[in-house]
Design a protein around this motif. Structure first.
Motif, PDB file in Angstrom:
ATOM      1  N   LEU A   1      12.383  -1.801   5.559  1.00 41.83           N
ATOM      2  CA  LEU A   1      13.309  -2.582   4.743  1.00 41.83           C
ATOM      3  C   LEU A   1      12.568  -3.354   3.659  1.00 41.83           C
ATOM      4  O   LEU A   1      13.027  -3.459   2.519  1.00 41.83           O
ATOM      5  CB  LEU A   1      14.104  -3.538   5.633  1.00 41.83           C
ATOM      6  CG  LEU A   1      15.202  -4.345   4.952  1.00 41.83           C
ATOM      7  CD1 LEU A   1      16.223  -3.410   4.325  1.00 41.83           C
ATOM      8  CD2 LEU A   1      15.894  -5.267   5.933  1.00 41.83           C
ATOM      9  N   MET A   2      11.392  -3.892   3.989  1.00 40.43           N
ATOM     10  CA  MET A   2      10.570  -4.593   3.004  1.00 40.43           C
ATOM     11  C   MET A   2      10.135  -3.634   1.897  1.00 40.43           C
ATOM     12  O   MET A   2      10.122  -3.987   0.706  1.00 40.43           O
ATOM     13  CB  MET A   2       9.350  -5.182   3.711  1.00 40.43           C
ATOM     14  CG  MET A   2       8.706  -6.351   3.008  1.00 40.43           C
ATOM     15  SD  MET A   2       7.347  -7.019   3.989  1.00 40.43           S
ATOM     16  CE  MET A   2       8.258  -7.782   5.323  1.00 40.43           C
ATOM     17  N   LEU A   3       9.801  -2.394   2.295  1.00 35.66           N
ATOM     18  CA  LEU A   3       9.409  -1.379   1.323  1.00 35.66           C
ATOM     19  C   LEU A   3      10.566  -1.026   0.404  1.00 35.66           C
ATOM     20  O   LEU A   3      10.398  -0.880  -0.813  1.00 35.66           O
ATOM     21  CB  LEU A   3       8.916  -0.136   2.064  1.00 35.66           C
ATOM     22  CG  LEU A   3       8.386   1.029   1.231  1.00 35.66           C
ATOM     23  CD1 LEU A   3       7.138   0.615   0.478  1.00 35.66           C
ATOM     24  CD2 LEU A   3       8.089   2.220   2.129  1.00 35.66           C
ATOM     25  N   LEU A   4      11.768  -0.903   0.965  1.00 35.17           N
ATOM     26  CA  LEU A   4      12.943  -0.584   0.154  1.00 35.17           C
ATOM     27  C   LEU A   4      13.231  -1.656  -0.884  1.00 35.17           C
ATOM     28  O   LEU A   4      13.743  -1.368  -1.968  1.00 35.17           O
ATOM     29  CB  LEU A   4      14.167  -0.414   1.063  1.00 35.17           C
ATOM     30  CG  LEU A   4      14.211   0.845   1.932  1.00 35.17           C
ATOM     31  CD1 LEU A   4      15.403   0.787   2.880  1.00 35.17           C
ATOM     32  CD2 LEU A   4      14.261   2.096   1.087  1.00 35.17           C
TER      33      LEU A   4
ATOM     34  N   LEU B   1       0.823  -1.207   0.000  1.00 34.77           N
ATOM     35  CA  LEU B   1       0.000   0.000   0.000  1.00 34.77           C
ATOM     36  C   LEU B   1       0.858   1.258   0.000  1.00 34.77           C
ATOM     37  O   LEU B   1       0.630   2.191  -0.791  1.00 34.77           O
ATOM     38  CB  LEU B   1      -0.920  -0.016   1.223  1.00 34.77           C
ATOM     39  CG  LEU B   1      -1.822   1.214   1.413  1.00 34.77           C
ATOM     40  CD1 LEU B   1      -2.763   1.374   0.230  1.00 34.77           C
ATOM     41  CD2 LEU B   1      -2.611   1.116   2.713  1.00 34.77           C
ATOM     42  N   LEU B   2       1.854   1.290   0.868  1.00 33.77           N
ATOM     43  CA  LEU B   2       2.732   2.455   0.933  1.00 33.77           C
ATOM     44  C   LEU B   2       3.505   2.640  -0.371  1.00 33.77           C
ATOM     45  O   LEU B   2       3.709   3.773  -0.830  1.00 33.77           O
ATOM     46  CB  LEU B   2       3.702   2.311   2.111  1.00 33.77           C
ATOM     47  CG  LEU B   2       3.078   2.331   3.517  1.00 33.77           C
ATOM     48  CD1 LEU B   2       4.141   2.044   4.574  1.00 33.77           C
ATOM     49  CD2 LEU B   2       2.403   3.663   3.785  1.00 33.77           C
ATOM     50  N   ALA B   3       3.941   1.527  -0.968  1.00 36.68           N
ATOM     51  CA  ALA B   3       4.685   1.620  -2.229  1.00 36.68           C
ATOM     52  C   ALA B   3       3.814   2.150  -3.361  1.00 36.68           C
ATOM     53  O   ALA B   3       4.245   2.981  -4.173  1.00 36.68           O
ATOM     54  CB  ALA B   3       5.260   0.257  -2.594  1.00 36.68           C
ATOM     55  N   SER B   4       2.548   1.689  -3.422  1.00 37.52           N
ATOM     56  CA  SER B   4       1.657   2.106  -4.510  1.00 37.52           C
ATOM     57  C   SER B   4       1.328   3.587  -4.444  1.00 37.52           C
ATOM     58  O   SER B   4       1.122   4.233  -5.486  1.00 37.52           O
ATOM     59  CB  SER B   4       0.366   1.286  -4.470  1.00 37.52           C
ATOM     60  OG  SER B   4       0.634  -0.094  -4.606  1.00 37.52           O
ATOM     61  N   LEU B   5       1.280   4.149  -3.238  1.00 37.47           N
ATOM     62  CA  LEU B   5       0.888   5.542  -3.080  1.00 37.47           C
ATOM     63  C   LEU B   5       1.840   6.494  -3.796  1.00 37.47           C
ATOM     64  O   LEU B   5       1.415   7.546  -4.288  1.00 37.47           O
ATOM     65  CB  LEU B   5       0.806   5.901  -1.583  1.00 37.47           C
ATOM     66  CG  LEU B   5      -0.357   5.272  -0.816  1.00 37.47           C
ATOM     67  CD1 LEU B   5      -0.290   5.639   0.654  1.00 37.47           C
ATOM     68  CD2 LEU B   5      -1.699   5.709  -1.406  1.00 37.47           C
ATOM     69  N   TRP B   6       3.133   6.131  -3.883  1.00 35.01           N
ATOM     70  CA  TRP B   6       4.070   7.054  -4.533  1.00 35.01           C
ATOM     71  C   TRP B   6       4.583   6.539  -5.873  1.00 35.01           C
ATOM     72  O   TRP B   6       4.926   7.345  -6.754  1.00 35.01           O
ATOM     73  CB  TRP B   6       5.249   7.365  -3.606  1.00 35.01           C
ATOM     74  CG  TRP B   6       6.306   6.316  -3.534  1.00 35.01           C
ATOM     75  CD1 TRP B   6       6.382   5.273  -2.666  1.00 35.01           C
ATOM     76  CD2 TRP B   6       7.468   6.219  -4.376  1.00 35.01           C
ATOM     77  NE1 TRP B   6       7.504   4.524  -2.903  1.00 35.01           N
ATOM     78  CE2 TRP B   6       8.187   5.086  -3.943  1.00 35.01           C
ATOM     79  CE3 TRP B   6       7.966   6.969  -5.435  1.00 35.01           C
ATOM     80  CZ2 TRP B   6       9.377   4.673  -4.538  1.00 35.01           C
ATOM     81  CZ3 TRP B   6       9.145   6.563  -6.041  1.00 35.01           C
ATOM     82  CH2 TRP B   6       9.847   5.434  -5.587  1.00 35.01           C
ATOM     83  N   THR B   7       4.651   5.220  -6.067  1.00 33.23           N
ATOM     84  CA  THR B   7       5.239   4.707  -7.312  1.00 33.23           C
ATOM     85  C   THR B   7       4.338   4.927  -8.523  1.00 33.23           C
ATOM     86  O   THR B   7       4.841   5.129  -9.637  1.00 33.23           O
ATOM     87  CB  THR B   7       5.555   3.210  -7.174  1.00 33.23           C
ATOM     88  OG1 THR B   7       4.365   2.509  -6.761  1.00 33.23           O
ATOM     89  CG2 THR B   7       6.654   2.971  -6.159  1.00 33.23           C
ATOM     90  N   ILE B   8       3.008   4.891  -8.345  1.00 37.83           N
ATOM     91  CA  ILE B   8       2.120   5.045  -9.500  1.00 37.83           C
ATOM     92  C   ILE B   8       2.221   6.455 -10.093  1.00 37.83           C
ATOM     93  O   ILE B   8       2.486   6.607 -11.304  1.00 37.83           O
ATOM     94  CB  ILE B   8       0.670   4.684  -9.124  1.00 37.83           C
ATOM     95  CG1 ILE B   8       0.569   3.184  -8.805  1.00 37.83           C
ATOM     96  CG2 ILE B   8      -0.282   5.038 -10.258  1.00 37.83           C
ATOM     97  CD1 ILE B   8      -0.797   2.749  -8.326  1.00 37.83           C
ATOM     98  N   PRO B   9       2.039   7.532  -9.316  1.00 41.41           N
ATOM     99  CA  PRO B   9       2.181   8.868  -9.932  1.00 41.41           C
ATOM    100  C   PRO B   9       3.595   9.168 -10.418  1.00 41.41           C
ATOM    101  O   PRO B   9       3.779   9.759 -11.491  1.00 41.41           O
ATOM    102  CB  PRO B   9       1.757   9.826  -8.800  1.00 41.41           C
ATOM    103  CG  PRO B   9       1.881   9.048  -7.550  1.00 41.41           C
ATOM    104  CD  PRO B   9       1.606   7.629  -7.904  1.00 41.41           C
ATOM    105  N   VAL B  10       4.600   8.750  -9.653  1.00 43.82           N
ATOM    106  CA  VAL B  10       5.982   9.011 -10.060  1.00 43.82           C
ATOM    107  C   VAL B  10       6.339   8.210 -11.311  1.00 43.82           C
ATOM    108  O   VAL B  10       6.988   8.716 -12.238  1.00 43.82           O
ATOM    109  CB  VAL B  10       6.953   8.698  -8.905  1.00 43.82           C
ATOM    110  CG1 VAL B  10       8.399   8.763  -9.377  1.00 43.82           C
ATOM    111  CG2 VAL B  10       6.737   9.667  -7.754  1.00 43.82           C
ATOM    112  N   GLY B  11       5.916   6.942 -11.367  1.00 42.93           N
ATOM    113  CA  GLY B  11       6.200   6.108 -12.539  1.00 42.93           C
ATOM    114  C   GLY B  11       5.546   6.650 -13.797  1.00 42.93           C
ATOM    115  O   GLY B  11       6.152   6.649 -14.878  1.00 42.93           O
ATOM    116  N   VAL B  12       4.312   7.139 -13.688  1.00 41.86           N
ATOM    117  CA  VAL B  12       3.631   7.729 -14.849  1.00 41.86           C
ATOM    118  C   VAL B  12       4.354   8.990 -15.299  1.00 41.86           C
ATOM    119  O   VAL B  12       4.531   9.235 -16.505  1.00 41.86           O
ATOM    120  CB  VAL B  12       2.157   8.026 -14.496  1.00 41.86           C
ATOM    121  CG1 VAL B  12       1.509   8.873 -15.589  1.00 41.86           C
ATOM    122  CG2 VAL B  12       1.386   6.730 -14.320  1.00 41.86           C
ATOM    123  N   ALA B  13       4.808   9.808 -14.354  1.00 41.27           N
ATOM    124  CA  ALA B  13       5.528  11.033 -14.710  1.00 41.27           C
ATOM    125  C   ALA B  13       6.832  10.706 -15.430  1.00 41.27           C
ATOM    126  O   ALA B  13       7.175  11.342 -16.443  1.00 41.27           O
ATOM    127  CB  ALA B  13       5.804  11.852 -13.445  1.00 41.27           C
TER     128      ALA B  13
END
Length: 592
Positions: free
Chosen positions: A458-461, A398-410
């Motif tokens: 660490l799991m998030l990283l 959940l935490l990963a999806s919150l930032w990776t989706i907008p940043v990845g699209v950009a």
């Protein structure tokens, strides 16, 4: 190279024109010399590796923390990761191809893939390492092959999922065109399927190599019961530095690793990304193209151009018509040959099913016999750890999806931003979080946290990059004509995300989430059990149980914990990810 028209030549001084002509004649020759030098360097590297691997295994290698040893260690790590990647690429293409086109085997193969991606690297360690040492008992090759296979098990699954999902989403009209023109399977693979899957496969390759760097510390230095396995490499260097608390050595090791990652990005990944841009499924060419100076230089090489013109081009021109003719003849033969009787086919299936059932029954009996000594308290302890790890995995996703989706699209939508952000993301994904974990853990302890929060961090990283790189690939693969239609009709930002961006990246996003979920379970072995300065920091979880059982040689506990982890991942995939995959293959599939 830009050539000035003749009418402008009179405005050029003679000296400038002569200098330009010399450069035009000499530059391709210089490129050919560089390519020849690279070939000689690769040949020398093969000889050095062969000499080392053919030697006798060293009982216990002492890892030096001197910066002078880093070039030597980096060379061996690069070779291991390179061979593991080539093995992963071959496996991903073969496995994904069979799973995509064999409907009877598809469900079983995808279920097996779900199980394998959920098994941590350390769970593969005992059987892989013991098998390789048994195959090559008197050579260093056994331990080296064991480390390469371990790196392979930590980096192959997202590539296989990517290639499989790309094949399932190929537009129907393209497949029909290959049938109309009588393409053979070989020709269809190289002229349609691999080009169509190239963007996703390249970005997942970047993630796989980054994952290989992430797990390098666990693959080059580990304990198996009473035996201590160490290999010369960057992973063992960083692990030794972390155990000793040597900040200077950690800095040196990370610096060398970052330099290697940047060089790999500029020399390998950036040219491949620029080359794959031509395989986008679009009808209007985009004005924003990814560029690569290295790719431009390669295309200027006269030696490579001559090799392609006199070898590859004649080979394909002769091979493809023959394969097509053979396919047509085979179709006619199958139409005239009497098919085998139904009873014969049923008998063969019964025999194969009986053999598989006997093998599964024998393996299950052996597993039950191995689990028999365990007590009820150990079962409860493993179930409690499974629940704790399950919650951490989903929170990390959940935490990963919150930032990776907008940043990845950009990043995927802006080539100029991608040139800067993609190497930085690759570096961040490749740096082993275990090397930074002591600093992170100390910071969390100071603010009142501990291993519970530290394990999630660490799991998030270790897993957020699976989502990021797949979202970038999905954003790049969105056809330019769809983006131009959205601009033409003046879509608002919400409309653009709802009707173009999210549907366009959906198949790639699901692939990223599935592999990130498996990667999070895999990373739990490091996130929940961390040795530092002679002491063990751990928290409740399946990863900690597996790491502790591997170090202590407790094979019954290791087997049961691995089975529970695999069952939880497969159940999640069946209930959540598989329906989303079917949705991606139907509703969000590109078509003309």
């Amino acid at each position: 190279m830009i050539h000035l028209p003749d009418r402008f030549s009179r405005f050029q001084p003679r000296e400038t024109l002569a200098r330009t002509q010399v450069l035009e004649r000499g530059w391709p020759f210089f490129l050919d010399l560089c390519i020849a030098a690279i070939g000689l360097a690769c040949f020398y590297a093969v000889i050095r590796i062969a000499m080392f691997w053919a030697g006798r295994p060293e009982p216990e290698i002492v890892v030096s923390l001197s910066p002078r040893a880093l070039p030597h260690y980096a060379f061996y790590s690069i070779v291991r990761i390179g061979l593991a990647y080539l093995l992963s690429l071959l496996f991903a293409i073969t496995y994904g191809y069979i799973a995509a086109y064999n409907r009877r085997a598809e469900k079983v193969m995808i279920a097996i893939l779900d199980i394998l991606q959920s098994i941590p690297v350390l769970s593969f360690l005992p059987p892989v390492m013991l098998a390789m040492i048994a195959l090559f008992p008197t050579r260093q090759l056994g331990v080296e092959m064991g480390a390469i296979v371990l790196i392979f098990t930590g980096s192959v699954w997202n590539m296989a999922f990517s290639f499989y999902s790309s094949l399932k989403s190929i537009p129907k009209e393209l497949m029909e065109a290959t049938s109309i023109y009588s393409f053979s399977r070989f020709q269809r693979l190289f002229q349609l399927e691999l080009p169509y899957a190239a963007i996703g496969l390249i970005w997942n390759s970047i993630m796989s190599v980054a994952g290989a760097w992430f797990f390098l510390m666990a693959c080059e230095m580990f304990h198996l019961g009473s035996r201590d396995f160490r290999l010369p490499g960057l992973g063992s260097y960083l692990q030794t530095a972390a155990d000793a608390g040597n900040g200077a050595a950690i800095t040196w090791g990370l610096t060398v690793m970052i330099l290697i990652i940047v060089a790999t990005d500029q020399l390998v990944w950036r040219p491949l990304i620029a080359w794959s841009d031509k395989f986008k499924f679009e009808q209007v060419e985009s004005s924003k193209r990814v560029t690569s100076p290295i790719l431009h230089l390669i295309t200027q090489s006269t030696a490579l151009a001559s090799l392609a013109r006199h070898t590859l081009t004649p080979l394909t021109e002769n091979l493809y018509p023959r394969l097509a003719k053979r396919r047509i003849e085979k179709i006619h033969q199958l139409a005239t040959v009497k098919p085998p009787s139904r009873m014969r086919v049923i008998a063969v299936r019964i025999v194969v099913l009986a053999i598989v059932t006997a093998a599964v029954a024998y393996a299950s009996f052996q597993a039950i016999a191995l689990l028999r000594p365990l007590h009820a308290s150990e079962y409860l302890h493993i179930l409690k750890g499974a629940l704790a790890t399950f919650l951490r995995v989903n929170l990390a996703l959940l935490l990963a999806s919150l930032w990776t989706i907008p940043v990845g699209v950009a990043i995927g939508s802006n080539p100029r931003l991608a040139r800067i952000a993609q190497p930085l993301a690759q570096i961040a994904a490749s740096v082993p979080a275990t090397a930074l974990f002591p600093v992170l853990l100390l910071a969390l302890v100071r603010i009142g946290g501990g291993m519970g929060i530290g394990s999630i961090a660490l799991m998030l990283l270790g897993t957020q990059w699976y989502i990021l790189f797949n979202v970038i690939a999905g954003a790049i693969a969105i056809p330019s004509d769809l983006k131009e239609v959205a601009t033409l009709f003046r879509f608002s930002r919400v409309q653009r995300w709802k009707t173009v961006i999210l549907p366009g990246i959906f198949p790639f996003l699901i692939t990223g989430l599935v592999t990130a979920s498996g990667g999070a379970w895999n990373a739990s072995i490091i996130a929940e059990y961390f040795p530092i300065k002679g002491q063990i920091l751990q928290t409740t979880g399946l990863g900690a149980i597996i790491s502790e059982a591997t170090g202590g040689g407790q094979f019954p506990v290791l087997l049961l914990a691995t089975i529970v982890m695999a069952l939880m991942v497969v159940t999640t995939n069946r209930l959540v990810w598989r329906p989303l995959f079917r949705l991606a293959e139907t509703r969000y599939k590109l078509g003309g």
